[in-house]
Design a protein around this motif. Structure first.
Motif, PDB file in Angstrom:
ATOM      1  N   LYS A 276       0.840  -1.194   0.000  1.00 18.01           N
ATOM      2  CA  LYS A 276       0.000   0.000   0.000  1.00 18.01           C
ATOM      3  C   LYS A 276       0.881   1.252   0.000  1.00 18.01           C
ATOM      4  N   LEU A 277       0.576   2.196  -0.888  1.00 16.29           N
ATOM      5  CA  LEU A 277       1.290   3.466  -0.936  1.00 16.29           C
ATOM      6  C   LEU A 277       0.773   4.371   0.178  1.00 16.29           C
ATOM      7  N   HIS A 285      -5.169   7.680   4.941  1.00 15.40           N
ATOM      8  CA  HIS A 285      -5.484   6.513   4.125  1.00 15.40           C
ATOM      9  C   HIS A 285      -4.286   6.193   3.239  1.00 15.40           C
ATOM     10  N   GLY A 286      -4.331   4.999   2.661  1.00 13.94           N
ATOM     11  CA  GLY A 286      -3.302   4.591   1.726  1.00 13.94           C
ATOM     12  C   GLY A 286      -3.913   4.289   0.371  1.00 13.94           C
ATOM     13  N   VAL A 287      -3.039   4.023  -0.595  1.00 11.69           N
ATOM     14  CA  VAL A 287      -3.470   3.697  -1.958  1.00 11.69           C
ATOM     15  C   VAL A 287      -2.996   2.284  -2.271  1.00 11.69           C
ATOM     16  N   GLU A 288      -3.928   1.385  -2.576  1.00  9.58           N
ATOM     17  CA  GLU A 288      -3.575   0.005  -2.871  1.00  9.58           C
ATOM     18  C   GLU A 288      -2.786  -0.083  -4.178  1.00  9.58           C
ATOM     19  N   LEU A 289      -1.636  -0.767  -4.126  1.00  6.97           N
ATOM     20  CA  LEU A 289      -0.819  -0.965  -5.319  1.00  6.97           C
ATOM     21  C   LEU A 289      -0.654  -2.434  -5.678  1.00  6.97           C
ATOM     22  N   GLN A 307       0.694   8.399  -9.395  1.00  6.54           N
ATOM     23  CA  GLN A 307       0.550   9.815  -9.726  1.00  6.54           C
ATOM     24  C   GLN A 307      -0.818  10.343  -9.299  1.00  6.54           C
ATOM     25  N   GLY A 308      -1.851   9.522  -9.472  1.00  4.50           N
ATOM     26  CA  GLY A 308      -3.182   9.934  -9.042  1.00  4.50           C
ATOM     27  C   GLY A 308      -3.264  10.102  -7.537  1.00  4.50           C
ATOM     28  N   GLY A 309      -2.606   9.212  -6.810  1.00  2.54           N
ATOM     29  CA  GLY A 309      -2.592   9.321  -5.357  1.00  2.54           C
ATOM     30  C   GLY A 309      -1.910  10.585  -4.879  1.00  2.54           C
TER      31      GLY A 309
END
Length: 335
Positions: A276-277, A285-289, A307-309
């Motif tokens: 997770k980023l 929150h995080g961004v699932e990668l 980049q979107g995150g």
């Protein structure tokens, strides 16, 4: 040599901060029980065996960051050397085009035996957690009687060819905050960068923070009054204010996250051991990668998601307002 990149391939947020530095966690497991992180020891959050990033996934995420301007990767945990494939992780990260610095943060308990192997695999920089030079206080803070083992590991790092070893010391009022003279004597004839880190409030540590937090300002004032000079940071350096002195081989770094404008020069992103980023150590929150790490063909989509995150990255961690985000403890996403 670092790759030449188009501007649109560099990771940049809406505040025009560029990200040259990835902190990559490879496990959230740790064998120490530091009072400010895991005072009750590591406890899995899932009943099943945790599924940490594989070697292939580590290679894919590191390559994506390298293609977008990242030149430094720090391998973290938990305690990263608990992974049996830790040397292979170092080798994979070091092999990525554009990555010029491969660092790690460790509690040091395996350094005496393994640090030469790590260096040969491509490790260029090493940070060791040493919260006291008093073996009894070291045990009180870490919950482990390993002071002499860790110190032998630091000696082994120099023997292996590291020109400098960085030491991380979390400042704790009424525990190690009075040890500055002892630390200064230690680094006078050794190329050690000693970094005092202010205690940071996390979701599980409110009471400890209130009891033991102390600012690094008094140390900075002492250094300046005694002829220490502030160095200029490089573009992929961390947030430490580093001071040097002509009479000392070693240096002093101060990491003071509660100081105004601490986040202004942020240049690092985090990926957790489960893919997770995290845009900030104290983010909400995080961004699932991980769903984009199963095949090389997904790299364009992976980069696009990162980049979107970044469009959601906040201007600050807001620690000074009492916001600790979603981070329960520092081991959970790599400190």
């Amino acid at each position: 040599m670092a790759q030449q990149l188009d501007n649109d391939l560099q990771f940049e947020d809406r505040f025009h901060r560029k990200f040259y530095y990835l902190r990559l966690s490879v496990t959230d497991v740790c064998n120490f029980k530091c009072t400010y992180c895991l005072p009750d020891g590591y406890k899995p959050t899932e009943k099943k065996k945790p599924s940490f990033l594989t070697l292939n996934e580590i290679e894919r995420v590191t390559r994506a960051f390298a293609e977008c301007g990242t030149s430094k990767v720090r391998i973290t945990g938990g305690e990263p050397s608990l992974r049996r494939d830790y040397t292979d992780i170092i080798r994979i990260v070091a092999a990525q085009p554009g990555i010029t610095k491969v660092a790690t943060t460790t509690n040091g308990y395996r350094m005496e035996k393994n640090v030469k192997e790590w260096r040969e695999a491509g490790l260029t920089h090493i940070n060791v957690s040493v919260d006291s030079l008093d073996p009894k206080m070291f045990y009180q803070i870490t919950g482990e009687n390993m002071f002499h083992k860790v110190m032998s590991g630091i000696d082994a790092a120099f023997d292996a060819g590291f020109e400098q070893v960085k030491i991380n010391t979390v400042l704790l009022k009424n525990q190690n905050s009075q040890e500055l003279p002892k630390f200064l004597a230690w680094i006078k004839t050794r190329p050690i960068q000693l970094r005092f880190i202010e205690l940071m409030q996390t979701g599980e540590m409110d009471l400890l923070f209130q009891k033991h937090h102390v600012s690094g300002v008094s140390i900075r004032n002492h250094l300046i009054a005694n002829g220490w000079l502030l160095k200029i940071n490089g573009k992929n350096d961390g947030p430490a204010q580093v001071f040097c002195h002509p009479d000392y081989m070693g240096e002093i770094g101060l990491i003071m996250p509660y100081e105004k404008d601490f986040c202004q020069s942020c240049n690092r992103l985090r990926v957790s051991a489960k893919g997770k980023l995290h845009l900030c150590l104290f983010g909400d929150h995080g961004v699932e990668l991980r769903d984009l790490l199963s095949a090389d063909e997904q790299r364009t989509e992976l980069i696009s998601r990162i980049q979107g995150g970044l469009k959601e990255k906040a201007v600050s961690h807001f620690l000074d307002a009492g916001n600790t985000g979603m981070t329960p403890n520092l081991a959970s996403i790599g400190g």
